[in-house]
Design a protein around this motif. Structure first.
Motif, short mmCIF file in Angstrom:
data_model
loop_
_atom_site.label_atom_id
_atom_site.label_comp_id
_atom_site.label_asym_id
_atom_site.label_seq_id
_atom_site.Cartn_x
_atom_site.Cartn_y
_atom_site.Cartn_z
N ALA A 14 -1.10 17.79 6.64
CA ALA A 14 -0.70 19.17 6.46
C ALA A 14 -1.94 20.06 6.63
CB ALA A 14 -0.09 19.37 5.07
N SER A 15 -1.73 21.36 6.59
CA SER A 15 -2.86 22.29 6.67
C SER A 15 -2.40 23.67 6.20
CB SER A 15 -3.42 22.39 8.09
OG SER A 15 -2.46 22.94 8.97
N PHE A 16 -3.37 24.45 5.75
CA PHE A 16 -3.13 25.84 5.38
C PHE A 16 -4.42 26.60 5.67
CE2 PHE A 16 -4.85 23.67 1.69
CZ PHE A 16 -5.78 24.56 1.19
N TYR A 17 -4.37 27.92 5.55
CA TYR A 17 -5.54 28.71 5.90
C TYR A 17 -6.25 29.24 4.66
CZ TYR A 17 -4.51 28.50 10.84
OH TYR A 17 -4.30 28.04 12.12
N SER A 18 -7.57 29.11 4.70
CA SER A 18 -8.42 29.68 3.67
C SER A 18 -8.40 31.20 3.78
CB SER A 18 -9.85 29.16 3.86
OG SER A 18 -10.77 29.92 3.09
N PRO A 19 -8.71 31.92 2.70
CA PRO A 19 -8.82 33.39 2.79
C PRO A 19 -9.84 33.85 3.83
CG PRO A 19 -8.71 32.72 0.50
CD PRO A 19 -8.85 31.46 1.31
N ASN A 20 -10.80 32.97 4.18
CA ASN A 20 -11.78 33.36 5.20
C ASN A 20 -11.32 33.04 6.62
OD1 ASN A 20 -12.14 30.60 5.44
ND2 ASN A 20 -14.11 30.54 4.39
N LYS A 27 -3.40 16.68 2.82
CA LYS A 27 -2.48 15.56 2.87
C LYS A 27 -1.50 15.69 1.71
CE LYS A 27 -5.80 12.30 4.87
NZ LYS A 27 -6.62 11.08 4.63
N ILE A 28 -0.27 15.30 1.97
CA ILE A 28 0.76 15.30 0.92
C ILE A 28 1.31 13.89 0.79
CG2 ILE A 28 2.93 16.28 0.13
CD1 ILE A 28 2.27 18.75 1.80
N TYR A 29 1.42 13.44 -0.44
CA TYR A 29 1.94 12.12 -0.74
C TYR A 29 3.22 12.29 -1.56
CZ TYR A 29 -2.93 10.69 0.18
OH TYR A 29 -4.18 10.50 0.72
N ALA A 98 -7.71 27.04 -3.38
CA ALA A 98 -6.73 26.31 -4.18
C ALA A 98 -5.49 27.17 -4.41
CB ALA A 98 -7.35 25.88 -5.50
N GLU A 99 -5.68 28.47 -4.58
CA GLU A 99 -4.54 29.38 -4.70
C GLU A 99 -3.69 29.36 -3.44
OE1 GLU A 99 -6.56 32.70 -7.70
OE2 GLU A 99 -6.51 33.05 -5.54
N GLN A 100 -4.34 29.33 -2.28
CA GLN A 100 -3.61 29.23 -1.01
C GLN A 100 -2.83 27.91 -0.93
OE1 GLN A 100 -3.86 32.57 -0.20
NE2 GLN A 100 -3.87 31.86 1.93
N ALA A 101 -3.44 26.85 -1.46
CA ALA A 101 -2.76 25.55 -1.46
C ALA A 101 -1.51 25.60 -2.34
CB ALA A 101 -3.72 24.47 -1.94
N ILE A 102 -1.61 26.29 -3.48
CA ILE A 102 -0.44 26.44 -4.35
C ILE A 102 0.67 27.18 -3.62
CG2 ILE A 102 0.42 27.57 -6.44
CD1 ILE A 102 -2.32 26.98 -7.73
N GLN A 103 0.31 28.25 -2.93
CA GLN A 103 1.31 29.00 -2.17
C GLN A 103 1.95 28.13 -1.09
OE1 GLN A 103 -0.03 32.83 -0.71
NE2 GLN A 103 -1.14 33.25 -2.60
N TYR A 104 1.14 27.29 -0.46
CA TYR A 104 1.67 26.38 0.56
C TYR A 104 2.71 25.43 -0.07
CZ TYR A 104 1.82 22.73 4.12
OH TYR A 104 2.26 21.82 5.05
N LEU A 105 2.37 24.86 -1.23
CA LEU A 105 3.28 23.94 -1.91
C LEU A 105 4.59 24.62 -2.27
CD1 LEU A 105 0.84 22.02 -4.30
CD2 LEU A 105 2.23 21.01 -2.47
N ASN A 107 6.29 26.61 -0.74
CA ASN A 107 7.18 26.78 0.41
C ASN A 107 7.69 25.46 0.99
OD1 ASN A 107 7.19 29.70 0.74
ND2 ASN A 107 5.03 29.51 1.24
N LEU A 108 7.37 24.35 0.32
CA LEU A 108 7.82 23.05 0.80
C LEU A 108 9.19 22.70 0.22
CD1 LEU A 108 4.55 20.91 0.70
CD2 LEU A 108 5.59 22.05 2.66
N GLU A 109 10.07 22.24 1.07
CA GLU A 109 11.46 21.98 0.67
C GLU A 109 11.58 20.93 -0.43
OE1 GLU A 109 15.64 20.52 2.80
OE2 GLU A 109 13.89 21.04 4.03
N LYS A 110 10.72 19.92 -0.38
CA LYS A 110 10.85 18.80 -1.33
C LYS A 110 10.14 19.04 -2.67
CE LYS A 110 11.16 15.17 2.22
NZ LYS A 110 10.55 13.91 2.71
N ILE A 111 9.49 20.19 -2.83
CA ILE A 111 8.67 20.44 -4.01
C ILE A 111 9.39 21.37 -4.99
CG2 ILE A 111 6.52 21.48 -4.83
CD1 ILE A 111 6.24 18.73 -3.42
N ASP A 112 9.34 20.99 -6.27
CA ASP A 112 9.87 21.84 -7.33
C ASP A 112 8.82 22.90 -7.67
OD1 ASP A 112 10.76 23.01 -9.70
OD2 ASP A 112 11.61 21.14 -10.47
N VAL A 113 9.07 24.14 -7.31
CA VAL A 113 8.06 25.19 -7.47
C VAL A 113 7.77 25.50 -8.93
CG1 VAL A 113 8.60 26.25 -5.26
CG2 VAL A 113 9.78 27.06 -7.33
N TYR A 114 8.65 25.04 -9.84
CA TYR A 114 8.44 25.27 -11.27
C TYR A 114 7.68 24.12 -11.93
CZ TYR A 114 11.96 28.84 -10.41
OH TYR A 114 12.65 29.91 -9.90
#
Length: 306
Positions: A14-20, A27-29, A98-105, A107-114
């Motif tokens: 997986a990948s996401f963008y840093s604020p910079n 990776k997601i397991y 890490a905040e960007q990583a949380i936002q990425y998570l 938006n994932l279909e298999k993840i419980d956002v709560y």
């Protein structure tokens, strides 16, 4: 084949963008058990010179076995992530990544956002504290052998090392000079940012367990990065945390000294801690790992029991 190759084989790139603007490799397991329900997830936030597979895989395996998905990532300029100059550290940027990583998570279909838990180790343990204080909607947080007070961490260094590092920092800021680097790790008494608590030996053991060579590790950090340590004091945020938080401290830690008296004085009912009779790196490996992971699994099971 390394001891934990089977864990790596279960990862999804997986990948996401840093604020910079740099792309961060991740990776997601997902846990083995098939379920129609969305998974609780642990975001693993690494330490000072860490990359996502370094020292983390035994924890990933244990967390998956109790039903958690896990996400790891490389900070920008480190590992497989983009960014220049290579191997530069800003703890404040790392928290934002890490905040960007949380936002990425989220938006994932298999993840419980709560049900997102932040897990940080060493320098990243401080980042976990920052995130726990800032995001009361998180399910919980674990700070593993955390660097809570940069001033205390700096003062734990031998004076001769501090002087030598200071000279390297000055050199790194000189105009028309190429970036100056310091080794992240070195054997005891050799020059590096971490040359205590058997840092080099444990890094080497990690690479051996993964079927790789320590030579595969990019053992350097920009000298100017060291200036950020003393200014970074996550301990100031412990009193504002309002989510269940577990601290795992090591009684003989000379890299990130753990002061339980200070934790007791803060007296935050959301925070609990466990102590291990260990140096900074022993909790990542057997025999200390067994007690260490038991504390963490008991805490994580409580978070999703209801």
């Amino acid at each position: 084949m390394g001891t934990f190759q089977h864990v790596l084989d279960q990862s999804v790139e997986a990948s996401f963008y840093s604020p910079n603007g740099n792309k961060c490799a991740a990776k997601i397991y997902y846990p083995n058990a098939e379920t129609a329900q969305k998974h609780p997830v642990i975001l693993m936030v690494h330490g000072w010179g860490g990359t996502q597979d370094l020292l983390t895989l035994p924890f990933v395996q244990a967390f998956m076995q109790i039903g958690y998905a896990v996400m790891t990532f490389d900070y920008s300029t480190w590992g497989k992530s983009e960014g220049m100059p290579r191997n530069q550290i800003s703890p404040w940027l790392r928290v934002r990544e890490a905040e960007q990583a949380i936002q990425y998570l989220q938006n994932l279909e298999k993840i419980d956002v709560y049900k997102i838990v932040v897990w940080g180790t060493s320098f990243g343990g401080g980042h976990a504290i920052d995130l726990a204080a800032k995001y009361p909607h998180l399910l919980g947080a674990i700070a593993h052998v955390p660097m809570l007070d940069g001033v205390q961490a700096v003062l734990a260094n031998p004076v001769k090392d501090m002087l030598k590092i200071g000279l390297k920092v000055v050199q790194d800021y000189l105009p028309f000079q190429s970036r100056t680097y310091i080794p992240v790790i070195a054997p005891e008494h050799q020059f590096a940012t971490m040359n205590r608590d058997q840092a080099y030996e444990f890094f080497m053991k990690n690479y051996n367990d993964a079927g790789k060579s320590i030579d595969d590790y990019d053992n350097r950090v920009t000298a100017r990065s060291v200036l950020t340590i003393g200014m970074y004091r996550p301990i100031r945020h412990l009193k504002t945390i309002k989510i269940p938080t577990l601290l795992i401290g090591a009684t003989r830690d000379s890299v990130a000294p753990f002061d339980s008296d200070k934790i007791n004085k803060i007296n935050n009912p959301y925070i609990e801690y466990q102590l291990l009779d260990a140096n900074h790196f022993e909790p990542y490996f057997e025999p200390i790992f067994q007690q260490n992971i038991q504390y963490q699994l008991e805490f994580l099971k409580k978070l999703i029991c209801c």
